[in-house]
Design a protein around this motif. Structure first.
Motif, PDB file in Angstrom:
ATOM      1  N   ALA A   1      -0.841  -3.089   8.766  1.00 15.37           N
ATOM      2  CA  ALA A   1      -2.252  -3.086   8.359  1.00 15.37           C
ATOM      3  C   ALA A   1      -2.775  -1.793   8.962  1.00 15.37           C
ATOM      4  CB  ALA A   1      -2.907  -4.164   9.068  1.00 15.37           C
ATOM      5  N   LYS A   2      -2.093  -1.446  10.205  1.00 15.85           N
ATOM      6  CA  LYS A   2      -2.746  -0.284  11.261  1.00 15.85           C
ATOM      7  C   LYS A   2      -2.207   0.639  10.550  1.00 15.85           C
ATOM      8  CE  LYS A   2      -2.771  -2.741  15.791  1.00 15.85           C
ATOM      9  NZ  LYS A   2      -1.705  -2.814  16.856  1.00 15.85           N
ATOM     10  N   ASN A   3      -0.923   0.886   9.882  1.00 19.22           N
ATOM     11  CA  ASN A   3      -0.689   2.052   9.178  1.00 19.22           C
ATOM     12  C   ASN A   3      -1.476   2.430   7.968  1.00 19.22           C
ATOM     13  OD1 ASN A   3       1.632   2.586  11.075  1.00 19.22           O
ATOM     14  ND2 ASN A   3       3.177   1.701   9.846  1.00 19.22           N
ATOM     15  N   TRP A   4      -1.807   1.438   7.243  1.00 20.22           N
ATOM     16  CA  TRP A   4      -2.695   1.486   5.935  1.00 20.22           C
ATOM     17  C   TRP A   4      -3.881   2.148   6.519  1.00 20.22           C
ATOM     18  CZ3 TRP A   4      -7.215  -0.926   5.409  1.00 20.22           C
ATOM     19  CH2 TRP A   4      -7.796  -0.641   4.046  1.00 20.22           C
ATOM     20  N   LEU A   5      -4.354   1.527   7.651  1.00 23.48           N
ATOM     21  CA  LEU A   5      -5.891   1.962   7.946  1.00 23.48           C
ATOM     22  C   LEU A   5      -5.846   3.319   8.509  1.00 23.48           C
ATOM     23  CD1 LEU A   5      -8.905   1.080   8.170  1.00 23.48           C
ATOM     24  CD2 LEU A   5      -8.156   0.443  10.362  1.00 23.48           C
TER      25      LEU A   5
ATOM     26  N   TYR B   1      -7.482  -5.249   5.878  1.00 23.58           N
ATOM     27  CA  TYR B   1      -8.154  -4.713   7.470  1.00 23.58           C
ATOM     28  C   TYR B   1      -8.335  -5.937   7.997  1.00 23.58           C
ATOM     29  CZ  TYR B   1     -12.655  -4.687   4.869  1.00 23.58           C
ATOM     30  OH  TYR B   1     -13.569  -4.867   4.127  1.00 23.58           O
ATOM     31  N   GLY B   2      -8.291  -7.236   7.455  1.00 22.03           N
ATOM     32  CA  GLY B   2      -8.855  -8.471   8.144  1.00 22.03           C
ATOM     33  C   GLY B   2      -7.877  -8.739   9.522  1.00 22.03           C
ATOM     34  N   ARG B   3      -6.742  -8.089   9.318  1.00 16.61           N
ATOM     35  CA  ARG B   3      -5.788  -8.139  10.610  1.00 16.61           C
ATOM     36  C   ARG B   3      -6.138  -7.338  11.773  1.00 16.61           C
ATOM     37  NH1 ARG B   3      -2.678 -12.305  11.087  1.00 16.61           N
ATOM     38  NH2 ARG B   3      -1.469 -11.025  12.391  1.00 16.61           N
ATOM     39  N   LEU B   4      -7.181  -6.446  11.340  1.00 15.14           N
ATOM     40  CA  LEU B   4      -7.571  -5.392  12.365  1.00 15.14           C
ATOM     41  C   LEU B   4      -8.985  -5.370  12.867  1.00 15.14           C
ATOM     42  CD1 LEU B   4      -5.671  -2.256  10.430  1.00 15.14           C
ATOM     43  CD2 LEU B   4      -4.962  -3.847  12.338  1.00 15.14           C
ATOM     44  N   ASN B   5      -9.892  -5.917  11.948  1.00 11.17           N
ATOM     45  CA  ASN B   5     -11.180  -6.122  12.294  1.00 11.17           C
ATOM     46  C   ASN B   5     -11.424  -7.428  12.902  1.00 11.17           C
ATOM     47  OD1 ASN B   5     -11.801  -3.429  11.621  1.00 11.17           O
ATOM     48  ND2 ASN B   5     -12.046  -3.779   9.599  1.00 11.17           N
TER      49      ASN B   5
ATOM     50  N   ARG C   1     -12.782  -1.376  13.449  1.00 14.68           N
ATOM     51  CA  ARG C   1     -11.708  -0.428  13.954  1.00 14.68           C
ATOM     52  C   ARG C   1     -12.036   0.948  13.568  1.00 14.68           C
ATOM     53  NH1 ARG C   1      -6.622  -2.158  16.114  1.00 14.68           N
ATOM     54  NH2 ARG C   1      -5.285  -0.225  16.183  1.00 14.68           N
ATOM     55  N   VAL C   2     -12.412   1.141  12.243  1.00 15.73           N
ATOM     56  CA  VAL C   2     -12.671   2.556  11.970  1.00 15.73           C
ATOM     57  C   VAL C   2     -13.901   3.093  12.996  1.00 15.73           C
ATOM     58  CG1 VAL C   2     -13.825   3.985  10.171  1.00 15.73           C
ATOM     59  CG2 VAL C   2     -11.949   2.302   9.540  1.00 15.73           C
ATOM     60  N   GLN C   3     -15.092   2.606  12.975  1.00 12.48           N
ATOM     61  CA  GLN C   3     -16.316   2.989  13.690  1.00 12.48           C
ATOM     62  C   GLN C   3     -15.780   3.260  15.336  1.00 12.48           C
ATOM     63  OE1 GLN C   3     -17.934   4.455  11.767  1.00 12.48           O
ATOM     64  NE2 GLN C   3     -19.476   3.318  10.988  1.00 12.48           N
ATOM     65  N   ALA C   4     -15.073   2.092  15.764  1.00  9.07           N
ATOM     66  CA  ALA C   4     -14.680   2.337  16.976  1.00  9.07           C
ATOM     67  C   ALA C   4     -13.770   3.657  17.326  1.00  9.07           C
ATOM     68  CB  ALA C   4     -13.782   0.941  17.400  1.00  9.07           C
ATOM     69  N   ALA C   5     -12.897   3.887  16.402  1.00  8.53           N
ATOM     70  CA  ALA C   5     -11.902   4.999  16.383  1.00  8.53           C
ATOM     71  C   ALA C   5     -12.745   6.189  16.443  1.00  8.53           C
ATOM     72  CB  ALA C   5     -10.842   5.031  15.352  1.00  8.53           C
ATOM     73  N   ARG C   6     -13.791   6.361  15.530  1.00  6.91           N
ATOM     74  CA  ARG C   6     -14.627   7.351  15.532  1.00  6.91           C
ATOM     75  C   ARG C   6     -15.340   7.753  16.612  1.00  6.91           C
ATOM     76  NH1 ARG C   6     -14.780  10.202  10.494  1.00  6.91           N
ATOM     77  NH2 ARG C   6     -16.861  10.928  10.885  1.00  6.91           N
ATOM     78  N   ALA C   7     -15.910   6.789  17.248  1.00  8.52           N
ATOM     79  CA  ALA C   7     -16.883   6.986  18.422  1.00  8.52           C
ATOM     80  C   ALA C   7     -15.614   7.404  19.758  1.00  8.52           C
ATOM     81  CB  ALA C   7     -17.320   5.563  18.654  1.00  8.52           C
TER      82      ALA C   7
END
Length: 172
Positions: free
Chosen positions: A23-27, A89-93, A112-118
């Motif tokens: 899941a992390k790799n996909w994201l 992405y349910g495994r990540l968010n 996780r996307v918004q957190a990583a961008r921030a």
């Protein structure tokens, strides 16, 4: 031993850990291609391609999950709730579902996307336009009667306590 055989000897905990890695790799791949286009062509071009990719991907993902869950043609909001829980992405968010006034309310508590961008000092992803495509398309594949409404999503945030919030309803 081939790739398929490599999984045969793994226990449940190892398979779950591997699922998290996948899941992390996909994201990460989703973010890497997006940022590549964003840096080379700008946010508008990246958003254009993101919308096209999500339009296709979300339908594929929903059909596969629907088949996996053996949902019938019209599984309603309960079927959608089950399917949303199994998105990659349910495994990540961190998210939750609740019912209010006959609607399923899906709240993404932490994205996780918004957190990583921030964390990287990048501007927040203006994901509402793509989110409408993604969530509406996913719901429609689960049950054609389901409609989606964005309640809060960047840049149109109305609920600062979450990353985004969506309402699903059925019109008979």
């Amino acid at each position: 031993m081939g790739a398929h055989g490599a999984l045969d000897d793994l226990g449940r905990e190892e398979l779950v850990a591997l699922l998290d890695i996948y899941a992390k790799n996909w994201l990460a791949m989703d973010g890497v291609w997006f940022q590549s286009v964003e840096q080379a062509e700008g946010m508008d071009a990246a958003m254009f391609h993101d919308a096209r990719a999500w339009e296709r991907f979300t339908a594929i993902e929903a059909r596969r999950i629907k088949q996996f869950l053996r949902l019938d043609e019209h599984p309603g909001l309960k079927g959608l709730e089950r399917a949303l829980a199994l998105r990659f992405y349910g495994r990540l968010n961190r998210s939750r579902c609740e019912y209010a006034n006959g609607r399923l309310i899906y709240t993404m508590e932490l994205c996780r996307v918004q957190a990583a961008r921030a964390r990287k000092g990048l501007p927040l992803h203006p994901c509402k336009s793509v989110g409408v495509i993604e969530y509406a398309g996913f719901a429609r594949e689960i049950d054609r009667r389901i409609h989606c409404e964005c309640l809060s999503c960047y840049p149109d945030v109305t609920d600062g306590a979450c990353s985004c919030k969506w309402a699903f309803s059925i019109s008979e």
